[in-house]
Design a protein around this motif. Sequence first.
Motif, mmCIF file in Angstrom:
data_model
loop_
_atom_site.group_PDB
_atom_site.id
_atom_site.type_symbol
_atom_site.label_atom_id
_atom_site.label_comp_id
_atom_site.label_asym_id
_atom_site.label_seq_id
_atom_site.Cartn_x
_atom_site.Cartn_y
_atom_site.Cartn_z
ATOM 1 N N ALA A 123 0.836 -1.201 0.000
ATOM 2 C CA ALA A 123 0.000 0.000 0.000
ATOM 3 C C ALA A 123 0.868 1.248 0.000
ATOM 4 O O ALA A 123 1.671 1.459 0.910
ATOM 5 C CB ALA A 123 -0.926 -0.014 1.214
ATOM 6 N N GLY A 124 0.718 2.077 -1.016
ATOM 7 C CA GLY A 124 1.478 3.318 -1.116
ATOM 8 C C GLY A 124 0.867 4.416 -0.272
ATOM 9 O O GLY A 124 -0.174 4.231 0.376
ATOM 10 N N PRO A 125 1.491 5.607 -0.264
ATOM 11 C CA PRO A 125 1.006 6.705 0.581
ATOM 12 C C PRO A 125 -0.382 7.198 0.199
ATOM 13 O O PRO A 125 -1.066 7.812 1.024
ATOM 14 C CB PRO A 125 2.064 7.805 0.373
ATOM 15 C CG PRO A 125 2.760 7.445 -0.901
ATOM 16 C CD PRO A 125 2.734 5.955 -0.983
ATOM 17 N N GLY A 126 -0.832 6.913 -1.026
ATOM 18 C CA GLY A 126 -2.166 7.345 -1.444
ATOM 19 C C GLY A 126 -3.269 6.376 -1.084
ATOM 20 O O GLY A 126 -4.442 6.642 -1.352
ATOM 21 N N THR A 127 -2.913 5.239 -0.468
ATOM 22 C CA THR A 127 -3.888 4.211 -0.111
ATOM 23 C C THR A 127 -3.978 4.083 1.398
ATOM 24 O O THR A 127 -2.986 3.809 2.072
ATOM 25 C CB THR A 127 -3.501 2.848 -0.724
ATOM 26 O OG1 THR A 127 -3.485 2.960 -2.142
ATOM 27 C CG2 THR A 127 -4.494 1.772 -0.319
ATOM 28 N N THR A 128 -5.176 4.284 1.940
ATOM 29 C CA THR A 128 -5.435 4.135 3.370
ATOM 30 C C THR A 128 -6.156 2.820 3.594
ATOM 31 O O THR A 128 -7.238 2.593 3.045
ATOM 32 C CB THR A 128 -6.294 5.294 3.897
ATOM 33 O OG1 THR A 128 -5.627 6.537 3.627
ATOM 34 C CG2 THR A 128 -6.528 5.160 5.393
ATOM 35 N N VAL A 129 -5.556 1.930 4.388
ATOM 36 C CA VAL A 129 -6.139 0.621 4.682
ATOM 37 C C VAL A 129 -6.847 0.695 6.034
ATOM 38 O O VAL A 129 -6.252 1.110 7.034
ATOM 39 C CB VAL A 129 -5.060 -0.476 4.697
ATOM 40 C CG1 VAL A 129 -5.680 -1.834 5.030
ATOM 41 C CG2 VAL A 129 -4.342 -0.531 3.349
ATOM 42 N N LEU A 130 -8.116 0.278 6.065
ATOM 43 C CA LEU A 130 -8.919 0.374 7.281
ATOM 44 C C LEU A 130 -9.661 -0.935 7.522
ATOM 45 O O LEU A 130 -10.181 -1.548 6.591
ATOM 46 C CB LEU A 130 -9.939 1.507 7.178
ATOM 47 C CG LEU A 130 -9.370 2.908 6.886
ATOM 48 C CD1 LEU A 130 -9.784 3.360 5.510
ATOM 49 C CD2 LEU A 130 -9.833 3.906 7.937
ATOM 50 N N ASP A 131 -9.728 -1.335 8.792
ATOM 51 C CA ASP A 131 -10.461 -2.537 9.188
ATOM 52 C C ASP A 131 -10.885 -2.347 10.636
ATOM 53 O O ASP A 131 -10.048 -2.306 11.528
ATOM 54 C CB ASP A 131 -9.576 -3.779 9.038
ATOM 55 C CG ASP A 131 -10.333 -5.077 9.259
ATOM 56 O OD1 ASP A 131 -11.580 -5.052 9.226
ATOM 57 O OD2 ASP A 131 -9.676 -6.114 9.439
ATOM 58 N N GLY A 132 -12.187 -2.176 10.849
ATOM 59 C CA GLY A 132 -12.661 -1.822 12.183
ATOM 60 C C GLY A 132 -12.327 -0.389 12.533
ATOM 61 O O GLY A 132 -12.123 -0.054 13.701
ATOM 62 N N ALA A 133 -12.277 0.473 11.515
ATOM 63 C CA ALA A 133 -11.890 1.873 11.705
ATOM 64 C C ALA A 133 -12.675 2.756 10.741
ATOM 65 O O ALA A 133 -13.287 2.273 9.785
ATOM 66 C CB ALA A 133 -10.388 2.048 11.490
ATOM 67 N N THR A 134 -12.622 4.062 10.987
ATOM 68 C CA THR A 134 -13.387 5.021 10.186
ATOM 69 C C THR A 134 -12.464 6.021 9.506
ATOM 70 O O THR A 134 -11.319 6.204 9.896
ATOM 71 C CB THR A 134 -14.400 5.787 11.061
ATOM 72 O OG1 THR A 134 -13.683 6.557 12.048
ATOM 73 C CG2 THR A 134 -15.368 4.840 11.746
ATOM 74 N N ALA A 135 -13.015 6.663 8.471
ATOM 75 C CA ALA A 135 -12.308 7.734 7.772
ATOM 76 C C ALA A 135 -13.315 8.802 7.371
ATOM 77 O O ALA A 135 -14.468 8.481 7.044
ATOM 78 C CB ALA A 135 -11.586 7.201 6.541
ATOM 79 N N ASP A 136 -12.874 10.051 7.412
ATOM 80 C CA ASP A 136 -13.694 11.157 6.913
ATOM 81 C C ASP A 136 -13.412 11.323 5.428
ATOM 82 O O ASP A 136 -12.276 11.587 5.031
ATOM 83 C CB ASP A 136 -13.370 12.443 7.663
ATOM 84 C CG ASP A 136 -14.259 13.609 7.219
ATOM 85 O OD1 ASP A 136 -14.131 14.047 6.051
ATOM 86 O OD2 ASP A 136 -15.073 14.064 8.027
#
Length: 253
Positions: A123-136
Amino acid sequence: MRVHVVSDVHGAAEDLARAKDGADALVCLGDLVLFLDYADHARGIFPDLFGVENADRMVELRTARRFDEARDLDRRLWDGIDRRAAIETAVRKQYAELFAAFPTPTYATYGNVDIPSLWAEYAGPGTTVLDGATADIGGRTFGFVGGGLRTAMRTPYEIDDDAYAAKVDALGPVDVLCSHIPPAVPDLCYDTVARRFERGSHALLEAIRTLQPKYALFGHVHQPLVARTRIGRTECVNVGHFNHTRTPWALEW
């Protein structure tokens, strides 16, 4: 604001690179790896290792829910081969291509056939990996729950119901609930081609009923009996089998 959403990419790297075109962000709900394509048995890790004839037989057995025979075939084919090393080598090759194709920004969670331990390497800096988490994303709260529940298929990222429910609970109220698998609604879980019910999550269903997010987005069921339904105020949407459609689902506000 426009967000494109994909799921069940299964090796479609070239189209994945274009999936954000015209949108502000891409959301990916997992299953990047292509182990065995049920529509084209010549594609994937399994036929690359064991040939199309064995892939045909494996699909036949799994579709007929003859899982014991499928596992017997699997054991015979892997006899004398370091399964873990062979699969990891093949998955790494696919991940290198797929993660390189992710546009910026991408918000992604795991599918049941993914290997989470490898994602941080690709995963590069432009990809946010989330699992059991939130993002705005554009002022809306997106909650992400990756993976699947345990099944007879024994895919790589299946977890116990309690562990899955804990990830759902960790999100709290969200505007958009994103998961790989659907909530446990029979019409959303039935695959009309595979002719079986995939496992949906009761924890997701309870969160939808209790918290009423605006949307619940998911994939996993490639040919669903029903792709869209409403539970109270929540619009539940199967965003589609991207490996087949090559078209993202669009969310605008």
